[in-house]
Design a protein around this motif. Sequence first.
Motif, PDB file in Angstrom:
ATOM      1  N   THR A 292       0.858  -1.186   0.000  1.00 32.20           N
ATOM      2  CA  THR A 292       0.000   0.000   0.000  1.00 32.20           C
ATOM      3  C   THR A 292       0.893   1.233   0.000  1.00 32.20           C
ATOM      4  N   VAL A 293       0.592   2.170  -0.893  1.00 31.62           N
ATOM      5  CA  VAL A 293       1.396   3.384  -1.025  1.00 31.62           C
ATOM      6  C   VAL A 293       0.503   4.608  -0.819  1.00 31.62           C
ATOM      7  N   ASN A 294       0.923   5.473   0.085  1.00 31.03           N
ATOM      8  CA  ASN A 294       0.282   6.766   0.302  1.00 31.03           C
ATOM      9  C   ASN A 294       1.295   7.853  -0.017  1.00 31.03           C
ATOM     10  N   ILE A 295       0.821   8.977  -0.527  1.00 31.41           N
ATOM     11  CA  ILE A 295       1.705  10.083  -0.879  1.00 31.41           C
ATOM     12  C   ILE A 295       1.191  11.364  -0.233  1.00 31.41           C
ATOM     13  N   TYR A 296       2.140  12.100   0.354  1.00 33.06           N
ATOM     14  CA  TYR A 296       1.824  13.315   1.100  1.00 33.06           C
ATOM     15  C   TYR A 296       2.667  14.471   0.568  1.00 33.06           C
ATOM     16  N   ARG A 297       2.139  15.680   0.695  1.00 35.36           N
ATOM     17  CA  ARG A 297       2.865  16.866   0.236  1.00 35.36           C
ATOM     18  C   ARG A 297       3.821  17.386   1.302  1.00 35.36           C
ATOM     19  N   PHE A 298       3.484  17.167   2.572  1.00 35.53           N
ATOM     20  CA  PHE A 298       4.284  17.721   3.662  1.00 35.53           C
ATOM     21  C   PHE A 298       4.731  16.617   4.620  1.00 35.53           C
ATOM     22  N   LYS A 299       5.955  16.771   5.139  1.00 26.89           N
ATOM     23  CA  LYS A 299       6.503  15.768   6.056  1.00 26.89           C
ATOM     24  C   LYS A 299       5.629  15.616   7.305  1.00 26.89           C
ATOM     25  N   GLU A 300       5.086  16.715   7.805  1.00 27.16           N
ATOM     26  CA  GLU A 300       4.234  16.652   8.991  1.00 27.16           C
ATOM     27  C   GLU A 300       3.011  15.765   8.733  1.00 27.16           C
ATOM     28  N   ASP A 301       2.435  15.860   7.533  1.00 29.64           N
ATOM     29  CA  ASP A 301       1.298  15.001   7.191  1.00 29.64           C
ATOM     30  C   ASP A 301       1.736  13.546   7.114  1.00 29.64           C
ATOM     31  N   TRP A 302       2.929  13.296   6.558  1.00 26.73           N
ATOM     32  CA  TRP A 302       3.460  11.932   6.504  1.00 26.73           C
ATOM     33  C   TRP A 302       3.625  11.376   7.920  1.00 26.73           C
ATOM     34  N   GLU A 303       4.198  12.196   8.806  1.00 24.73           N
ATOM     35  CA  GLU A 303       4.430  11.753  10.181  1.00 24.73           C
ATOM     36  C   GLU A 303       3.122  11.426  10.902  1.00 24.73           C
ATOM     37  N   GLN A 304       2.082  12.192  10.625  1.00 23.30           N
ATOM     38  CA  GLN A 304       0.788  11.999  11.279  1.00 23.30           C
ATOM     39  C   GLN A 304      -0.141  11.070  10.494  1.00 23.30           C
ATOM     40  N   GLU A 305       0.303  10.649   9.301  1.00 17.78           N
ATOM     41  CA  GLU A 305      -0.505   9.802   8.409  1.00 17.78           C
ATOM     42  C   GLU A 305      -1.875  10.428   8.167  1.00 17.78           C
ATOM     43  N   GLN A 306      -1.854  11.704   7.742  1.00 21.39           N
ATOM     44  CA  GLN A 306      -3.091  12.426   7.468  1.00 21.39           C
ATOM     45  C   GLN A 306      -2.921  13.282   6.218  1.00 21.39           C
ATOM     46  N   ASN A 307      -4.013  13.616   5.579  1.00 20.01           N
ATOM     47  CA  ASN A 307      -4.032  14.500   4.414  1.00 20.01           C
ATOM     48  C   ASN A 307      -3.246  13.959   3.223  1.00 20.01           C
TER      49      ASN A 307
END
Length: 87
Positions: A4-19
């Motif tokens: 499963t691959v998710n892609i985020y624009r901001f590191k903070e979103d990656w860290e929180q697994e949101q947005n």
Amino acid sequence: QNATVNIYRFKEDWEQEQNAIKPAEITSANGLIRFVNLEAGTYYVDVANGSFNNWEGKIETNVQSVGAFFVNTEFIIINNSKAGEVA
């Protein structure tokens, strides 16, 4: 394969697994995934398949403009990891 691959624009979103900026995708039998219509810039990816993930490895990728297209080819290795698990 079948990660499963998710892609985020901001590191903070990656860290929180949101947005996540796109719905989660599942890699093909060859372990490939394609996200389209991304703007040039830095993105953060989360790749996981069971206990295998990229949490202790490469998380950042860059999309660059090439003429009228934005392209990136990235190979991300996932390892058997305990990172993120609650003891």
